[in-house]
Structures are given as C-alpha cells and as structure tokens.
Write an enzyme that holds these catalytic residues in place. Structure first.
Site, mmCIF file in Angstrom:
data_model
loop_
_atom_site.group_PDB
_atom_site.id
_atom_site.type_symbol
_atom_site.label_atom_id
_atom_site.label_comp_id
_atom_site.label_asym_id
_atom_site.label_seq_id
_atom_site.Cartn_x
_atom_site.Cartn_y
_atom_site.Cartn_z
ATOM 1 N N ASP A 194 0.832 -1.207 0.000
ATOM 2 C CA ASP A 194 0.000 0.000 0.000
ATOM 3 C C ASP A 194 0.869 1.260 0.000
ATOM 4 O OD1 ASP A 194 -2.244 -1.518 0.028
ATOM 5 O OD2 ASP A 194 -2.882 -0.988 2.061
ATOM 6 N N GLU A 220 -2.942 -2.118 -9.133
ATOM 7 C CA GLU A 220 -1.629 -1.463 -9.240
ATOM 8 C C GLU A 220 -1.456 -0.891 -10.642
ATOM 9 O OE1 GLU A 220 -1.806 -4.310 -11.167
ATOM 10 O OE2 GLU A 220 0.370 -4.623 -11.070
HETATM 11 P P1 GH3 Z 1 3.346 -7.651 -13.646
HETATM 12 O O1 GH3 Z 1 4.719 -7.068 -13.680
HETATM 13 O O2 GH3 Z 1 3.129 -8.658 -14.693
HETATM 14 O O3 GH3 Z 1 2.300 -6.611 -13.641
HETATM 15 O O4 GH3 Z 1 3.258 -8.461 -12.259
HETATM 16 P P2 GH3 Z 1 2.396 -8.099 -10.996
HETATM 17 O O5 GH3 Z 1 2.793 -8.959 -9.874
HETATM 18 O O6 GH3 Z 1 2.440 -6.648 -10.748
HETATM 19 O O7 GH3 Z 1 0.934 -8.427 -11.515
HETATM 20 P P3 GH3 Z 1 -0.237 -9.235 -10.909
HETATM 21 O O8 GH3 Z 1 -1.436 -8.805 -11.689
HETATM 22 O O9 GH3 Z 1 0.067 -10.695 -10.911
HETATM 23 O O10 GH3 Z 1 -0.373 -8.775 -9.421
HETATM 24 C C1 GH3 Z 1 -0.820 -7.531 -9.039
HETATM 25 C C2 GH3 Z 1 -0.843 -7.482 -7.551
HETATM 26 O O11 GH3 Z 1 -1.219 -6.232 -7.063
HETATM 27 C C3 GH3 Z 1 -1.796 -8.489 -6.959
HETATM 28 C C4 GH3 Z 1 -2.587 -7.689 -5.948
HETATM 29 O O12 GH3 Z 1 -2.690 -8.346 -4.732
HETATM 30 C C5 GH3 Z 1 -1.792 -6.425 -5.792
HETATM 31 N N1 GH3 Z 1 -2.643 -5.324 -5.425
HETATM 32 C C6 GH3 Z 1 -3.714 -4.822 -6.081
HETATM 33 N N2 GH3 Z 1 -4.250 -3.801 -5.404
HETATM 34 C C7 GH3 Z 1 -3.535 -3.645 -4.262
HETATM 35 C C8 GH3 Z 1 -3.606 -2.754 -3.144
HETATM 36 O O13 GH3 Z 1 -4.468 -1.876 -3.052
HETATM 37 N N3 GH3 Z 1 -2.685 -2.892 -2.175
HETATM 38 C C9 GH3 Z 1 -1.712 -3.840 -2.230
HETATM 39 N N4 GH3 Z 1 -0.831 -3.918 -1.255
HETATM 40 N N5 GH3 Z 1 -1.619 -4.702 -3.275
HETATM 41 C C10 GH3 Z 1 -2.511 -4.607 -4.272
HETATM 42 MG MG MG Z 2 1.743 -5.276 -12.200
HETATM 43 MG MG MG Z 3 -1.788 -5.273 -13.243
#
Ligand code: GH3
Ligand code: MG
Ligand code: MG
Ligand code: MG
Ligand code: MG
Length: 298
Positions: A194, A220
């Site tokens: 976060d 993200e």
């Molecule tokens: P890539 O380089 O391919 O984008 O890999 P990645 O790991 O960034 O992509 P992936 O879509 O596999 O994972 C995204 C992650 O972002 C998974 C999710 O738990 C995390 N995420 C999404 N929203 C939030 C948030 O508000 N807070 C946190 N801490 N994590 C988040």
């Molecule tokens: Mg990503």
């Molecule tokens: Mg993504």
C-alpha cells in the site's frame, strides 16, 4: 447577516431598514428592482431578500424568476413583502420563485419570525451543499492514494478527448502497471505494498504538469492523461516518469523498497474513442511487460 431590502417607497424603506438593524441584521437597501438585481450579482451578496412587488425597472417577482433561472445549488431566500393581497397574486409570487409572501401592512413580530425561518432554511441549504461537495469528493477519489478513481479518470478522459477533438489539440494517455507488484506484497507485506502505491502516486503527481491528470485504474494500474500539443506522444514525459519511479527509495522496515513500472502509451488520432485509446495503451503495456518491464512502449 446581510438582508437585501428592495422597496421603492421611501418611508417603508426607512422603517424596514431601521427594524432590521434593531434586530441585528445588516440591511442593504435599494430603491428599485434593477439596483437590487445588480447587488445580487456581486460576490458576497445578501442571502436573505425582502422584495417589494411593484418597483420601477424590475418587479419583485421578476427578480424571483431570474434567480430561479440561475438554477444554482444555493439560491438566496426571498420573502415578497407587498401590498398586493389577493390570493392570485400570492400564488403568482410563490410560483415565480419566492420562498415566502407577506402582505403589507405586516406585523413586525411575524416578519421577524419569518426571517428566522429564512435563516434556518439557508443554514440547512448550506449544510446540504457542503455534504454534497464532500460526497462528490469521496465518490471521485481513491481512498488509498487520493488520486482520481477509475470512474472519475474515465469521465475525465471522455471530457479531454472531446475537448482535444474540438480544439484539435493533442492528448496522450499512459497506462502504468507496477512491475512484479505481487512480489512486493509477498516479500514486504500488503501494508508496505500500500505504501508503495501511495509513494508511486505522489511521485507521478509531483512530476506532471497541472493540466495532466492521474487516476487509479485498477489495483496497481494507473492511468495518466496528458494534454500535449499536436500529435506527439508527450515527448520524453513517460520515459522521465519511468526513470523517476525506478529511482524512488521507499522507507521500509529494514531496507528501502524500490519498484519499477511499465508504461503503455497511446496518442489521440482523428477517430479515437475512449475505448480505442485504452485498448491501444493496453496493447503497448502488454508489450512493455513482454519486452522486459521497466520501460515505455508506444
Ligand atoms: P506484472 O509485472 O506482470 O504486472 O506483475 P504483478 O505482480 O504486478 O501483476 P499481478 O497482476 O500478478 O499482481 C498484481 C498485484 O497487485 C496483486 C494484488 O494483490 C496487488 N494489489 C492490487 N491492489 C492492491 C492494493 O491496493 N494494495 C496492495 N498492497 N496490493 C494490491
Ligand atoms: Mg503489475
Ligand atoms: Mg496489473
Ligand atoms: Mg412598491
Ligand atoms: Mg498483471
């Protein structure tokens, strides 16, 4: 509290102004309807209005009608104070937009009570306007990072696209996706994740121009709307942002955490739509990931 008195009869005017003062109000006095209307156009104009019906230049109900036409969320409170006492006129006056109607000669205590009602209504109205503004803010922003949320950034994109087409100006969007973000969560914990999202948003906001606009598109993923001249894709804007994100050091529990971002950029064309722009940026982002991340692809 200011009270606008619009009354062409000098005796009534003087008496009304005097009792307003006595009751602790600050009377603003005008002798005809046009002068009253002019006062209402000024900033900080009175919010409580005592309007005569028959006046030179503009009659009380006409002022009410014009105020109604302005259709603002916080109109002034109008009491028509007039010698016209038949039912038809009362209906006409109220339908013109007056909030209240009093027939002269008036009972001072009753007038004072009706002014108190007006004050209460204005207070209620102000608190509704305030609550509405606060709710709009909440509805538009992402609570974690404070940037525009998905709905708001997409609305903004639709507006900017329309404007760009109308004014034949440039527009580009960048779809930002943090690299291997899942790993940051897994390694440093969700809370640190976060914090990285917040730092990322602050970093970008600190580097873009006032007219550029950042929103959180998904978890993200962030969307940047940049208004750039001509058909260019924003010069080296996105490359600079990409580098600056990579250079960030976010204080962690033991070691500082860093992150990189992949960016897919699309520039507006003659026949662009919101969907075609997003699809183009998405395709470019996909390639940025495939080509090794931490880069910008157009
Ligand atoms: P890539 O380089 O391919 O984008 O890999 P990645 O790991 O960034 O992509 P992936 O879509 O596999 O994972 C995204 C992650 O972002 C998974 C999710 O738990 C995390 N995420 C999404 N929203 C939030 C948030 O508000 N807070 C946190 N801490 N994590 C988040
Ligand atoms: Mg990503
Ligand atoms: Mg993504
Ligand atoms: Mg009159
Ligand atoms: Mg992904």
């Amino acid at each position: 509290m200011k009270v606008l008195i619009a009354e062409d009869d000098s005796t009534s005017r003087r008496i009304l102004a005097a009792i307003m003062k006595k009751w602790g109000y600050d009377p603003v006095v005008t002798e005809d309807g046009q002068a009253a209307w002019d006062v209402l156009q000024q900033p900080d104009a009175p919010r409580l209005l005592l309007l005569d019906w028959n006046m030179p230049k503009m009659e009380g109900p006409e002022i009410c009608r014009r105020l109604k036409e302005q259709n603002v969320s916080n109109p002034p409170y109008v009491i028509l104070l007039t010698g016209r006492d038949n039912k038809g006129d009362i209906v006409l006056g109220l339908d013109a937009g007056a909030n209240d109607y009093m027939v002269k000669p008036y009972d001072p205590e009753e007038l004072q009570a009706r002014i108190r009602v007006g004050k209460r209504m204005l207070e209620l109205q102000a608190s509704l306007v305030e609550a509405h503004a606060a709710l709009t803010q909440l509805a538009m922003h992402d609570p974690l990072t404070g940037v525009l949320n998905r709905r708001a950034i997409l609305e903004r994109l639709a507006d900017e696209l329309e404007r760009a087409k109308r004014e034949k100006g440039g527009l580009s969007i960048g779809m930002f996706d943090l690299d291997l973000f899942k790993k940051i969560n897994d390694t440093h914990g969700h809370q640190m994740g976060d914090q990285v999202l917040v730092s990322f948003a602050r970093c970008i906001e600190g580097k873009i121009r006032k007219y550029d606009c950042l929103g959180r598109y998904g978890g993200e993923e962030f969307l940047l709307i940049s208004t750039v001249p001509g058909n260019s894709t924003g010069g080296k804007l996105y490359e600079r942002l990409c580098e600056q994100v990579a250079a960030m050091e976010i204080a962690g529990e033991s070691v500082p955490v860093s992150v990189t971002v992949s960016i897919g950029v699309a520039a507006v064309k003659k026949d662009s739509t919101v969907d075609s722009l997003l699809a183009a940026a998405d395709a470019a982002l996909y390639r940025a990931k495939a080509e090794g991340r931490n880069r910008v692809v157009y």
